[in-house]
Write a protein that holds these residues in place. Structure first.
Motif, PDB file in Angstrom:
ATOM      1  N   VAL A 100      66.714 -12.296 -38.404  1.00 43.36           N
ATOM      2  CA  VAL A 100      65.351 -12.809 -38.673  1.00 43.36           C
ATOM      3  C   VAL A 100      65.038 -13.601 -37.562  1.00 43.36           C
ATOM      4  N   LEU A 101      63.816 -13.731 -37.234  1.00 43.06           N
ATOM      5  CA  LEU A 101      63.305 -14.463 -35.960  1.00 43.06           C
ATOM      6  C   LEU A 101      62.073 -15.269 -36.370  1.00 43.06           C
ATOM      7  N   ASP A 102      61.734 -16.251 -36.058  1.00 38.75           N
ATOM      8  CA  ASP A 102      60.433 -17.037 -36.261  1.00 38.75           C
ATOM      9  C   ASP A 102      59.764 -16.904 -34.959  1.00 38.75           C
ATOM     10  N   PRO A 103      58.749 -16.188 -34.869  1.00 37.56           N
ATOM     11  CA  PRO A 103      57.893 -15.784 -33.774  1.00 37.56           C
ATOM     12  C   PRO A 103      56.966 -16.906 -33.037  1.00 37.56           C
ATOM     13  N   VAL A 104      56.708 -17.954 -34.092  1.00 42.61           N
ATOM     14  CA  VAL A 104      56.042 -19.367 -33.730  1.00 42.61           C
ATOM     15  C   VAL A 104      56.938 -20.268 -32.985  1.00 42.61           C
ATOM     16  N   THR A 158      62.403  -7.048 -46.406  1.00 42.98           N
ATOM     17  CA  THR A 158      62.023  -7.635 -45.147  1.00 42.98           C
ATOM     18  C   THR A 158      60.387  -8.278 -45.262  1.00 42.98           C
ATOM     19  N   ASP A 159      59.736  -7.472 -46.204  1.00 38.70           N
ATOM     20  CA  ASP A 159      58.236  -7.966 -46.351  1.00 38.70           C
ATOM     21  C   ASP A 159      58.256  -9.587 -46.965  1.00 38.70           C
ATOM     22  N   GLN A 160      59.257  -9.881 -47.828  1.00 35.01           N
ATOM     23  CA  GLN A 160      59.337 -11.129 -48.482  1.00 35.01           C
ATOM     24  C   GLN A 160      59.332 -12.210 -47.060  1.00 35.01           C
ATOM     25  N   LEU A 161      60.257 -11.859 -46.257  1.00 37.06           N
ATOM     26  CA  LEU A 161      60.173 -12.524 -44.867  1.00 37.06           C
ATOM     27  C   LEU A 161      58.852 -12.492 -44.043  1.00 37.06           C
ATOM     28  N   ALA A 162      58.254 -11.334 -44.095  1.00 30.76           N
ATOM     29  CA  ALA A 162      57.213 -11.436 -43.267  1.00 30.76           C
ATOM     30  C   ALA A 162      56.078 -12.350 -43.812  1.00 30.76           C
ATOM     31  N   ALA A 163      56.090 -12.244 -45.303  1.00 35.30           N
ATOM     32  CA  ALA A 163      55.174 -13.279 -45.930  1.00 35.30           C
ATOM     33  C   ALA A 163      55.235 -14.613 -45.459  1.00 35.30           C
ATOM     34  N   ALA A 164      56.514 -14.943 -44.971  1.00 36.08           N
ATOM     35  CA  ALA A 164      56.565 -16.361 -44.584  1.00 36.08           C
ATOM     36  C   ALA A 164      56.552 -16.532 -43.247  1.00 36.08           C
ATOM     37  N   GLY A 165      55.907 -15.452 -42.474  1.00 39.69           N
ATOM     38  CA  GLY A 165      55.684 -15.501 -41.012  1.00 39.69           C
ATOM     39  C   GLY A 165      56.977 -15.348 -40.183  1.00 39.69           C
ATOM     40  N   LEU A 166      57.900 -14.497 -40.681  1.00 38.12           N
ATOM     41  CA  LEU A 166      59.138 -14.283 -40.086  1.00 38.12           C
ATOM     42  C   LEU A 166      59.440 -12.656 -39.475  1.00 38.12           C
ATOM     43  N   VAL A 167      59.847 -12.383 -38.532  1.00 41.63           N
ATOM     44  CA  VAL A 167      60.202 -11.142 -38.129  1.00 41.63           C
ATOM     45  C   VAL A 167      61.707 -10.836 -38.647  1.00 41.63           C
ATOM     46  N   SER A 168      61.815  -9.717 -39.061  1.00 40.49           N
ATOM     47  CA  SER A 168      62.957  -9.395 -39.688  1.00 40.49           C
ATOM     48  C   SER A 168      63.477  -7.760 -39.378  1.00 40.49           C
ATOM     49  N   LEU A 169      64.742  -7.532 -39.199  1.00 35.89           N
ATOM     50  CA  LEU A 169      65.368  -6.105 -39.184  1.00 35.89           C
ATOM     51  C   LEU A 169      66.564  -6.125 -40.095  1.00 35.89           C
ATOM     52  N   LEU A 170      66.571  -5.122 -40.987  1.00 29.12           N
ATOM     53  CA  LEU A 170      67.653  -4.970 -42.035  1.00 29.12           C
ATOM     54  C   LEU A 170      68.094  -3.525 -41.820  1.00 29.12           C
ATOM     55  N   CYS A 171      69.621  -3.328 -42.033  1.00 28.80           N
ATOM     56  CA  CYS A 171      69.937  -2.062 -41.917  1.00 28.80           C
ATOM     57  C   CYS A 171      71.152  -2.254 -42.882  1.00 28.80           C
ATOM     58  N   SER A 172      71.686  -0.985 -43.161  1.00 23.79           N
ATOM     59  CA  SER A 172      72.918  -0.913 -44.358  1.00 23.79           C
ATOM     60  C   SER A 172      73.547   0.305 -43.963  1.00 23.79           C
ATOM     61  N   THR A 173      74.877   0.449 -44.356  1.00 21.47           N
ATOM     62  CA  THR A 173      75.298   1.639 -44.368  1.00 21.47           C
ATOM     63  C   THR A 173      75.460   2.390 -45.794  1.00 21.47           C
ATOM     64  N   THR A 174      75.539   3.366 -46.193  1.00 13.85           N
ATOM     65  CA  THR A 174      75.805   3.999 -47.315  1.00 13.85           C
ATOM     66  C   THR A 174      77.000   4.907 -47.365  1.00 13.85           C
ATOM     67  N   ASP A 217      65.183 -22.020 -40.078  1.00 12.73           N
ATOM     68  CA  ASP A 217      64.375 -23.492 -39.959  1.00 12.73           C
ATOM     69  C   ASP A 217      65.254 -24.332 -39.062  1.00 12.73           C
ATOM     70  N   ARG A 218      66.603 -24.090 -38.954  1.00 13.58           N
ATOM     71  CA  ARG A 218      67.313 -24.991 -38.012  1.00 13.58           C
ATOM     72  C   ARG A 218      67.263 -24.368 -36.641  1.00 13.58           C
ATOM     73  N   PHE A 219      67.380 -23.239 -36.664  1.00 19.44           N
ATOM     74  CA  PHE A 219      67.789 -22.409 -35.083  1.00 19.44           C
ATOM     75  C   PHE A 219      66.751 -21.609 -34.607  1.00 19.44           C
ATOM     76  N   GLY A 220      65.720 -21.294 -35.576  1.00 17.14           N
ATOM     77  CA  GLY A 220      64.508 -20.508 -34.862  1.00 17.14           C
ATOM     78  C   GLY A 220      64.837 -18.677 -35.291  1.00 17.14           C
ATOM     79  N   THR A 221      66.294 -18.638 -35.391  1.00 19.31           N
ATOM     80  CA  THR A 221      66.592 -17.134 -35.606  1.00 19.31           C
ATOM     81  C   THR A 221      67.810 -17.267 -36.802  1.00 19.31           C
ATOM     82  N   ALA A 222      68.170 -16.119 -37.119  1.00 17.41           N
ATOM     83  CA  ALA A 222      69.514 -15.861 -37.880  1.00 17.41           C
ATOM     84  C   ALA A 222      70.048 -14.499 -37.931  1.00 17.41           C
TER      85      ALA A 222
END
Length: 349
Positions: free
Chosen positions: A275-279, A131-147, A109-114
């Motif tokens: 996360v990125l706001d494409p708009v 990531t689908d929760q963020l897409a529902a808000a109109g946001l592009v997202s990438l998430l990764c993790s170690t295991t 909301d403040r920077f357009g990306t996070a």
């Protein structure tokens, strides 16, 4: 792996309550228990059984043994511009991700990306759920993790990498395009599922302890998973290990004792969420519209021999989700595992 037929139709609300009750009995407060339970049931609703209720006994046993710290006092240790770091204090990965999404939305909301890093965490379930929760808000997202250590680098037989999941969701005018995958040829949960069901696995999923390709799930569990796509998949696994491990401050897989082998071990995994706001990036929603055009083009492409139609990433899971709005098809051996866990914990079903 062969298509499952031994499934049982179960009520989503009832399953969620039962799973949450087990986690509460293991020490979690009600809100945390419900959040984790909902993430597991959501995975099953999408047909991702490897990340659903099959993991509940591991979570509950780890909570009792201390491998997962229930109600962990997570804290934000650093925030600079559009970046922030969360110390998950060895708590549930789902709790950490809920907080990471909240912080990411605030920063976008403040920077357009996070970019949000999480360290000292544990397994967060199916990445697409977040990531689908963020897409529902109109946001592009990438998430990764170690295991934990599961995967041999290309050309090796020793476990060095994790399954290193990677999820990307891009909003469209309709359902998002969502790629959610392990960088191993298969998630370890699928090997575990095949073993529990007495099924064989594809030959290109895993190696036995001697470094030979195997179709035996039991041999695979004592060997190592293969990276998908040979040296290319191995390279992507390195990228995820670096982003979620080195950059986010998590442990590398080779430094980790996994909960699969020791329920008392703190895995201290790392997650990286971008996360990125494409708009805000383009000034309008043209990027979202174009993503929808590509999605439609994929779906309309001519199917190859043996395929009835072509699906865009995320379509199979959403089709499964629509098929069970208030009920879900659960493999019978997973329900049997829930019954046993309730008995072991003294929870009345």
């Amino acid at each position: 792996m062969s298509q499952r037929t031994d499934t049982v139709r179960a009520d989503v609300t009832s399953l969620t309550a039962r799973a949450a009750a087990c986690l509460q009995q293991a020490g979690s407060e009600a809100d945390e228990a419900r959040l984790v339970a909902e993430s597991l049931i959501e995975a099953d609703r999408r047909g991702i059984y490897s990340h659903g209720l099959i993991r509940l006994p591991i979570y509950a046993e780890a909570a009792v043994a201390g491998g997962i710290v229930v109600n962990a006092p997570m804290e934000w240790t650093r925030e600079t511009g559009a970046t922030a770091v969360l110390d998950a204090q060895c708590g549930f990965g789902q709790t950490a991700m809920a907080r990471a999404l909240e912080k990411a939305r605030e920063l976008v909301d403040r920077f357009g990306t996070a970019c949000v890093a999480v360290n000292n965490s544990s397994h967060y379930g199916a990445g697409a759920i977040w990531t689908d929760q963020l897409a529902a808000a109109g946001l592009v997202s990438l998430l990764c993790s170690t295991t934990g250590p599961l995967v041999a680098p290309y050309g090796a037989r020793e476990r060095v990498f994790g399954s290193n999941p990677l999820s990307v969701s891009v909003p469209t005018p309709g359902a998002p395009v969502t790629v959610d995958m392990a960088t191993s040829a298969a998630a370890f949960g699928k090997i575990k599922e095949a073993y529990a069901a007495g099924q064989s696995i594809p030959e290109d999923w895993a190696l036995d302890s001697a470094g030979h390709a195997t179709t035996d799930a039991a041999a695979a569990m004592t060997g190592a998973l293969m990276p998908f796509g040979g040296h290319k998949g191995s390279g992507i696994a390195v990228v995820v290990e670096l982003l979620a491990g080195a950059v986010a401050g998590g442990r590398f897989a080779s430094e980790t004792t996994d909960l699969w082998t020791d329920r008392s071990a703190n895995t201290r995994t790392g997650h990286l969420l971008w996360v990125l706001d494409p708009v805000k990036l383009l000034g309008d929603d043209s990027g979202i519209a174009r993503a929808g055009e590509l999605q439609d083009r994929i779906r309309s492409s001519a199917p190859a021999a043996g395929f009835e139609r072509v699906q865009a990433p995320g379509d199979p899971e959403r089709a499964h989700l629509r098929a069970g709005t208030v009920e879900v098809d659960i493999p019978s051996h997973i329900l049997a595992g829930l019954d046993k866990l309730e008995a072991d914990l003294g929870v009345s079903p």
